[in-house]
Every structure is written in C-alpha cells, then in structure tokens.
Write a protein that holds these residues in place. Structure first.
Motif, short mmCIF file in Angstrom:
data_model
loop_
_atom_site.label_atom_id
_atom_site.label_comp_id
_atom_site.label_asym_id
_atom_site.label_seq_id
_atom_site.Cartn_x
_atom_site.Cartn_y
_atom_site.Cartn_z
N VAL A 24 0.84 -1.20 0.00
CA VAL A 24 0.00 0.00 0.00
C VAL A 24 0.87 1.25 0.00
O VAL A 24 0.60 2.22 -0.72
N LEU A 25 1.93 1.24 0.79
CA LEU A 25 2.85 2.38 0.81
C LEU A 25 3.52 2.57 -0.54
O LEU A 25 3.70 3.69 -1.01
N VAL A 26 3.89 1.45 -1.16
CA VAL A 26 4.55 1.53 -2.47
C VAL A 26 3.62 2.15 -3.50
O VAL A 26 4.00 3.06 -4.25
N VAL A 27 2.38 1.66 -3.56
CA VAL A 27 1.43 2.14 -4.57
C VAL A 27 1.01 3.57 -4.29
O VAL A 27 0.68 4.33 -5.22
N SER A 28 1.01 3.98 -3.02
CA SER A 28 0.57 5.33 -2.67
C SER A 28 1.63 6.39 -2.96
O SER A 28 1.33 7.58 -2.93
N ALA A 29 2.86 5.97 -3.21
CA ALA A 29 3.93 6.91 -3.48
C ALA A 29 3.83 7.47 -4.90
O ALA A 29 3.10 6.93 -5.74
N PRO A 30 4.53 8.57 -5.19
CA PRO A 30 4.57 9.06 -6.58
C PRO A 30 5.10 7.98 -7.51
O PRO A 30 6.02 7.22 -7.15
N ARG A 31 4.50 7.88 -8.70
CA ARG A 31 4.79 6.81 -9.66
C ARG A 31 4.59 5.45 -9.00
O ARG A 31 5.35 4.50 -9.23
N GLY A 32 3.55 5.39 -8.18
CA GLY A 32 3.32 4.19 -7.37
C GLY A 32 2.99 2.96 -8.19
O GLY A 32 3.36 1.85 -7.80
N THR A 33 2.30 3.14 -9.31
CA THR A 33 1.94 1.95 -10.10
C THR A 33 3.19 1.30 -10.69
O THR A 33 3.26 0.06 -10.78
N ARG A 34 4.18 2.11 -11.09
CA ARG A 34 5.43 1.53 -11.61
C ARG A 34 6.19 0.82 -10.50
O ARG A 34 6.72 -0.28 -10.69
N LYS A 35 6.24 1.45 -9.34
CA LYS A 35 6.92 0.82 -8.21
C LYS A 35 6.16 -0.44 -7.77
O LYS A 35 6.77 -1.44 -7.40
N GLY A 36 4.83 -0.36 -7.82
CA GLY A 36 4.04 -1.54 -7.48
C GLY A 36 4.29 -2.69 -8.44
O GLY A 36 4.35 -3.86 -8.03
N LEU A 37 4.45 -2.37 -9.73
CA LEU A 37 4.76 -3.40 -10.71
C LEU A 37 6.11 -4.04 -10.42
O LEU A 37 6.27 -5.27 -10.52
N ALA A 38 7.10 -3.21 -10.06
CA ALA A 38 8.41 -3.75 -9.71
C ALA A 38 8.32 -4.65 -8.48
O ALA A 38 8.96 -5.71 -8.42
N PHE A 39 7.51 -4.26 -7.51
CA PHE A 39 7.29 -5.06 -6.30
C PHE A 39 6.71 -6.42 -6.68
O PHE A 39 7.18 -7.47 -6.24
N LYS A 92 -9.83 6.75 -6.33
CA LYS A 92 -10.53 5.90 -5.37
C LYS A 92 -9.58 4.93 -4.69
O LYS A 92 -9.72 4.63 -3.50
N ALA A 93 -8.62 4.44 -5.44
CA ALA A 93 -7.69 3.46 -4.88
C ALA A 93 -6.85 4.06 -3.77
O ALA A 93 -6.59 3.40 -2.75
N GLN A 94 -6.41 5.30 -3.94
CA GLN A 94 -5.60 5.93 -2.91
C GLN A 94 -6.34 5.96 -1.58
O GLN A 94 -5.80 5.61 -0.53
N HIS A 95 -7.59 6.39 -1.62
CA HIS A 95 -8.39 6.48 -0.39
C HIS A 95 -8.67 5.09 0.18
O HIS A 95 -8.49 4.85 1.39
N ALA A 96 -9.06 4.15 -0.67
CA ALA A 96 -9.41 2.81 -0.19
C ALA A 96 -8.20 2.08 0.36
O ALA A 96 -8.29 1.42 1.41
N LEU A 97 -7.06 2.18 -0.30
CA LEU A 97 -5.87 1.47 0.15
C LEU A 97 -5.34 2.05 1.45
O LEU A 97 -4.85 1.31 2.32
N ARG A 98 -5.44 3.37 1.62
CA ARG A 98 -5.00 3.95 2.89
C ARG A 98 -5.91 3.51 4.03
O ARG A 98 -5.43 3.25 5.15
N ASN A 99 -7.20 3.44 3.77
CA ASN A 99 -8.12 2.94 4.80
C ASN A 99 -7.81 1.49 5.14
O ASN A 99 -7.87 1.08 6.31
#
Length: 233
Positions: free
Chosen positions: A23-38, A192-199
C-alpha cells in the motif's frame, strides 16, 4: 500436492505485512510503476524457488518412503511447528501487552504518535524510492517460511502431467492475487484506490497482530497435520 499449494498460496496472499508495505509503495509518486516492480520481484522469488526444486528433482517426484520424500515431509513438519510456535509467541506477547493496563495505555499512546511519525517517515522514504527499492522490499517481505513450505510441497510435482503445471501456476497467481488486485485498482481507479488502500492499511495496522496469529496458526496446523498423516500412512 494441489490442495496443499492452494492452501499455502491463500495464506501467503492474506499475510498482512507485505500488503501493508505494498500500500505504501502504490501510494507513493509513480506508485503503479513501483508496485509493478514489487510484484515482479515477488513473483520472481516464487518462480525461482519452484524452479530450483524442480531442477533438483528433475521434475519427477521421489518414490514414497525414499530419503528425499521423507526429508521433504520432515521439512514440512518442522516449518509447520515453527509457524505454530511463532503464532503462539505473537499471541502471548499481545496478551501480555493487553493484560498490563498501564503499559498498554502507554504503548497505545506511544504507538499513536510513533505510527504517525513512522507513517510519515515511510511515506517520505517511498516517495524517494526507486523501482529497484520496491523490488528489494518485496524480496525482504516475502514470507520465506511459507515459501519454504511450498518448496517442500513442490518436491511432489510431476512435470509429465499437465495438472502439475496448472497447480504451480495457480499457486503463483494465488500467492500474488492480493497484490495484483491492488495494483489493478490503482491503475484503473487511481483516486478511489488511494483512499481505499490507505483505509485498508489503517485497518491492518489495528488488526495485523490477530491476522498474523491466525494465518500462521492455520497454516502451521495444516502443514503439521498433512505431514504427520503422510509420514505415518
């Protein structure tokens, strides 16, 4: 083997610590790219472990009661017992904290401040992190004990049957399914994902200890029961 891999994959995908980090990875700037790397690093670990086991076995399960077969079952038993003991350790530590009102109150107040500070610190670190950092985080947070149990189970895989390939692919996808779902949600509905994932991360912060206890205990009991049954059958 198929049922064992599905159970292990389900527990891995529900384990809270990698989810919170993702969640922290995806919430960061360019989070989807970092999430893909994860996710790619996460999958690479699973595939590498499976490939090593298949290379050692030659894609053929060892005969029943042979030393390799017994060793795999013994390893599964040890991992299962380890998960049970770890679950009990976490449960007792949580109970000790809850049974001491003063320390519990102090810990809650400290945790509330520390979690805010640590949350800001982690967020700032992930803001500056690269895709390689996200990939390294995936490797570090891989539940290696559970992956080890999967490796001991893969010893039984028979690559001459197509069902084994399907089972191995299903395991990898199932063990990654929660991360994939969050990544796709972030790609197609970023706001929507930012809010839902932080919750969701906030909820996991409050309930991670019971979740860790339950997931480790369930998998540990399953592994111990299955290995004892096969060793004594």
């Amino acid at each position: 083997m198929v049922l064992d891999l599905l159970v292990i994959g389900l527990i891995i995908t529900l384990f809270p610590l990698p989810i919170m980090a993702f969640v922290l990875v995806v919430s960061a700037p360019r989070g989807t790219r970092k999430g893909l790397a994860f996710i790619l690093a996460w999958l690479a670990c699973l595939v590498t472990v499976i490939a090593i086991v298949l290379f050692l076995t030659g894609g053929q399960p060892p005969p029943p009661r042979s030393p390799p077969s017994v060793a795999a079952l013994a390893a599964t038993l040890v991992i299962g017992l380890g998960l049970i003991f770890y679950s009990e350790h976490r449960r007792r530590r949580r109970r000790r904290t809850a049974s001491s009102p003063d320390s519990a109150a102090n810990e809650r107040s400290a945790d509330s401040g520390d979690s805010a500070d640590s949350g800001e610190s982690l967020n700032s670190r992930m803001d500056d992190a690269t895709g390689w950092s996200a990939a390294a985080l995936a490797v570090l947070l891989q539940p290696w004990g559970m992956v080890g149990a999967a490796a001991a189970t893969v010893v039984q895989a028979n690559l001459s049957h197509g069902a084994s390939f399907v089972a191995l692919m299903a395991f990898c996808l199932l063990a990654t399914s929660t991360l994939l779902a969050m990544e796709l949600y972030a790609v197609f509905s970023p706001e929507k994902a930012q809010h839902a994932l932080r919750n969701m991360r906030a909820w996991l912060e409050r309930h991670k200890e019971p979740a860790i206890v339950v997931t480790c205990l369930v998998l540990g009991l399953w592994l111990v029961g299955r290995s004892l049954y096969q060793l004594t059958a």
